[in-house]
Design an enzyme around this catalytic site. Structure first.
Site, short mmCIF file in Angstrom:
data_model
loop_
_atom_site.label_atom_id
_atom_site.label_comp_id
_atom_site.label_asym_id
_atom_site.label_seq_id
_atom_site.Cartn_x
_atom_site.Cartn_y
_atom_site.Cartn_z
N MET A 1 -12.45 -1.05 -3.65
CA MET A 1 -12.14 -0.73 -2.25
C MET A 1 -13.39 -0.92 -1.40
O MET A 1 -14.45 -0.39 -1.72
CB MET A 1 -11.66 0.72 -2.11
N GLY B 1 -11.00 -4.48 5.11
CA GLY B 1 -11.91 -5.10 6.07
C GLY B 1 -12.23 -6.55 5.81
O GLY B 1 -13.20 -7.09 6.36
N HIS C 1 -0.32 -1.23 -4.81
CA HIS C 1 -1.55 -0.42 -4.79
C HIS C 1 -1.15 1.03 -4.59
O HIS C 1 -0.81 1.43 -3.48
CB HIS C 1 -2.45 -0.96 -3.66
N GLY D 1 -6.51 4.38 2.97
CA GLY D 1 -5.65 5.15 3.87
C GLY D 1 -5.17 4.39 5.09
O GLY D 1 -4.06 4.61 5.54
N PHE D 2 -6.00 3.50 5.59
CA PHE D 2 -5.63 2.85 6.85
C PHE D 2 -6.08 1.39 6.88
O PHE D 2 -7.15 1.07 6.35
CB PHE D 2 -6.26 3.59 8.04
N ASP E 1 0.84 -1.20 0.00
CA ASP E 1 0.00 0.00 0.00
C ASP E 1 0.87 1.25 0.00
O ASP E 1 1.36 1.69 1.04
CB ASP E 1 -0.92 -0.02 1.23
N GLY F 1 -7.34 -1.92 9.19
CA GLY F 1 -8.12 -2.10 10.41
C GLY F 1 -9.51 -1.49 10.40
O GLY F 1 -10.15 -1.42 11.46
C1 DX5 Z 1 -6.30 0.60 2.78
C2 DX5 Z 1 -5.39 -0.33 2.03
C3 DX5 Z 1 -5.66 -1.75 2.31
C4 DX5 Z 1 -5.43 -2.11 3.77
C5 DX5 Z 1 -6.36 -3.17 4.18
O1 DX5 Z 1 -6.10 1.87 2.34
O2 DX5 Z 1 -5.55 -0.16 0.65
O3 DX5 Z 1 -4.89 -2.59 1.48
O4 DX5 Z 1 -4.11 -2.56 3.97
O5 DX5 Z 1 -6.26 -3.34 5.54
P1 DX5 Z 1 -7.30 -4.29 6.32
O6 DX5 Z 1 -7.26 -5.61 5.67
O7 DX5 Z 1 -6.80 -4.27 7.72
O8 DX5 Z 1 -8.63 -3.61 6.17
ZN ZN Z 2 -4.51 -1.74 -0.60
#
Ligand code: DX5
Ligand code: ZN
Length: 216
Positions: A134, A174, A63, A139-140, A32, A142
């Site tokens: 998505m 997620g 990504h 961005g994050f 990421d 969790g």
């Molecule tokens: C979010 C990233 C995802 C993230 C998924 O911006 O693109 O790839 O790492 O994290 P989890 O699987 O914890 O939702």
């Molecule tokens: Zn990602």
């Protein structure tokens, strides 16, 4: 279903070790890349990803959550079979970015944020290899899976079938062992998971369990 563990939930001081720990069980390793501009977070860029590329043979899934993929995509040293995804929302001329990524010898992924309708990607569907849907705001790690995504996956699948496009659907955000089966049944081909793999005590066991649940 294919699995692409995301290193976003790994220990950033030990990225190589984390990547190697699941490499043989993964179809891709998901990186990421965030620029603090397209998304409100910063991670790593080509310098870090390229250094790791030399150490692991599993295909990389890069990504790009960055405002200027046209400029930075060529800085990634990809191998044939690697996937590079960019966000449709970030660019004015997606066709040029697709051509740039293809020119690197990588597979091309087009990523859509949760609010971006599938119709925005429709004109490009025959030019890409992967549609990255998505299921959280980028961005994050969790965050919780947005349930509306299931319908978007089903619609994407229907569109791909109708257009006879050779495109895989990747779902990112997620994903966990409680929803992965439904995500697979909706038509997803590739699942990304950060917290559900690297956020667990035993990432290998967690990844194996995800695979098993998805295949039932
Ligand atoms: C979010 C990233 C995802 C993230 C998924 O911006 O693109 O790839 O790492 O994290 P989890 O699987 O914890 O939702
Ligand atoms: Zn990602």
């Amino acid at each position: 279903m294919k699995f692409a563990p995301s290193l976003l939930a790994a220990d950033f001081a030990r990225l190589e070790e984390a990547a190697r720990a699941v490499a043989d069980l993964s179809d891709y390793l998901h990186w990421d890349v965030m620029d603090g501009h397209f998304v409100p977070n910063l991670t790593f860029g080509p310098v870090v990803v390229n250094a790791l590329r030399e150490r692991v043979s599993t295909p990389f899934d890069i990504h790009l959550m960055i405002s200027d993929p046209q400029r930075y995509a060529p800085e990634f040293c990809v191998r044939p079979g690697d996937l590079v995804s960019f966000h449709l929302e970030a660019v004015r001329d997606p066709v040029s970015v697709i051509e740039t990524i293809r020119g690197l010898g990588a597979r091309v992924g087009l990523a859509l944020k949760p609010q971006t309708p599938l119709s925005a990607a429709e004109p490009l569907i025959s030019q890409i290899d992967v549609l990255l849907v998505m299921s959280v705001e980028p961005g994050f790690a969790g965050q919780s899976f947005l349930p509306d995504t299931l319908d978007k996956i089903r619609q994407a699948k229907a569109l791909i079938v109708t257009k006879r496009a050779n495109v895989e659907i990747e779902v990112d955000g997620g994903v966990n062992r409680h929803n992965v089966r439904e995500i697979a049944q909706a038509g997803a081909d590739i699942a990304v998971a950060a917290s559900a793999v690297f956020g667990q005590e035993n990432p290998r066991a967690a990844l194996k369990a995800l695979r098993q649940v998805a295949s039932f």
